[in-house]
Scaffold this motif. Structure first.
Motif, PDB file in Angstrom:
ATOM      1  N   VAL A  94      38.863 -11.430  20.374  1.00 21.08           N
ATOM      2  CA  VAL A  94      39.180 -10.834  21.676  1.00 21.08           C
ATOM      3  C   VAL A  94      40.659 -10.452  21.754  1.00 21.08           C
ATOM      4  CG1 VAL A  94      39.278 -11.249  24.169  1.00 21.08           C
ATOM      5  CG2 VAL A  94      37.297 -12.019  22.856  1.00 21.08           C
ATOM      6  N   GLY A  97      41.307  -7.086  20.401  1.00 24.01           N
ATOM      7  CA  GLY A  97      40.674  -5.934  21.026  1.00 24.01           C
ATOM      8  C   GLY A  97      39.159  -5.922  20.998  1.00 24.01           C
ATOM      9  N   GLU A  99      35.414  -6.979  22.138  1.00 17.33           N
ATOM     10  CA  GLU A  99      34.823  -7.447  23.372  1.00 17.33           C
ATOM     11  C   GLU A  99      34.304  -8.873  23.216  1.00 17.33           C
ATOM     12  OE1 GLU A  99      31.849  -4.986  25.068  1.00 17.33           O
ATOM     13  OE2 GLU A  99      33.276  -3.467  25.747  1.00 17.33           O
ATOM     14  N   ASP A 147      36.979  -8.189  28.254  1.00 15.17           N
ATOM     15  CA  ASP A 147      38.229  -8.105  27.493  1.00 15.17           C
ATOM     16  C   ASP A 147      39.030  -9.403  27.554  1.00 15.17           C
ATOM     17  OD1 ASP A 147      38.781  -7.956  30.195  1.00 15.17           O
ATOM     18  OD2 ASP A 147      40.416  -6.505  29.959  1.00 15.17           O
ATOM     19  N   ARG A 148      38.407 -10.469  28.081  1.00 17.28           N
ATOM     20  CA  ARG A 148      39.133 -11.728  28.259  1.00 17.28           C
ATOM     21  C   ARG A 148      38.296 -12.915  27.785  1.00 17.28           C
ATOM     22  NH1 ARG A 148      40.614 -12.197  34.392  1.00 17.28           N
ATOM     23  NH2 ARG A 148      41.254 -14.252  33.634  1.00 17.28           N
TER      24      ARG A 148
END
Length: 250
Positions: A94, A97, A99, A147-148
């Motif tokens: 992650v 970059g 997912e 994205d986290r």
């Protein structure tokens, strides 16, 4: 009064976590690259099970993380499908970059989670499962934190599964008290509990309370859960989890 509060804290939080630490750290902690990730044989064989299947699993996190919590995921098999599809969130990649949401048949639906045997939380089959599968796919695709990934207090794998459960009432999912991150809500600080059988107030997974038929009464402090399950009688404690009647499908 302060002394009583400290004693209560020791009994309900610190001692259970220490007991969990003793158990987890005394287990065989192989390197992650050699830890078991093969099938446990819990899930039905798609070749002999034409009906649709929906299952939810949770297993202790790898190494020291397992002292505090579990990793959870969802596995589905549409009617007459030849394989299961796993829906879960992972942290690897992650920061580069990738997912966090992982969807596919990249490992068995019931695999060991890096050496840890999973617990089956939900097992739904037939027409009911077939109706839930598109809802699960839609809920997974609506997860806002792709994205986290944050181990504590979230959003993490348990935040994802709780998000799906809140959006798929038919799952009636009661995540274990050790599913740290399940109280990191994706739709504001107040709303339905993951099981959709009650309500939850949670401040970013750090403090809150849940009152629901499936979950019972849960108090969350810094991501650690203390509670009482009334429907399936049990005490819920940090680290240890449930003490009482077993959770999951009968």
């Amino acid at each position: 009064m302060l002394r009583l509060i400290l004693i209560g804290l020791l009994l309900l939080v610190i001692f259970p976590v220490l007991a969990s630490a003793a158990k987890v750290m005394s287990a065989d902690n192989s390197h992650w690259s050699t830890a078991r990730r093969d099938s446990t044989g819990i899930a039905p064989d798609p070749k002999t099970t034409p009906e649709a299947v929906v299952q939810v699993y949770a297993a202790r996190a790898f190494n020291w993380r397992g002292i505090f919590g579990v990793h959870s995921w969802i596995a589905v098999k549409p009617e007459k499908a030849e394989s299961f599809t796993r829906y879960e969130v992972e942290g690897w990649g992650v920061s580069s970059g990738r997912e966090s949401v992982r969807i596919g048949s990249y490992r068995p639906p019931d695999a060991y989670w890096f050496g840890n045997y999973p617990e089956l939380l939900v097992d739904i089959r037939g027409a009911e499962a077939a109706a839930l599968i598109p809802q699960i796919a839609a809920a997974a695709n609506s997860y806002p934190y792709r994205d986290r990934y944050t181990i504590w207090p979230g959003p993490n794998s348990n935040s994802f599964v709780a998000h799906v459960a809140r959006n798929v009432p038919g799952l009636r999912l009661d995540l274990p008290p050790t599913a740290i991150g399940k109280d990191y809500r994706t739709d504001g600080i107040f709303g339905v509990a993951p099981s959709n059988t009650g309500l939850q107030l949670s401040l970013f997974g750090l403090a809150g309370v849940t009152l629901a038929l499936e979950e019972g009464v849960e108090v969350n402090l810094l991501g650690l859960t203390v509670g009482i399950d009334i429907l399936t009688p049990a005490i819920k404690l940090p680290g240890i989890g449930r003490i009482g009647f077993p959770q999951g499908p009968s």
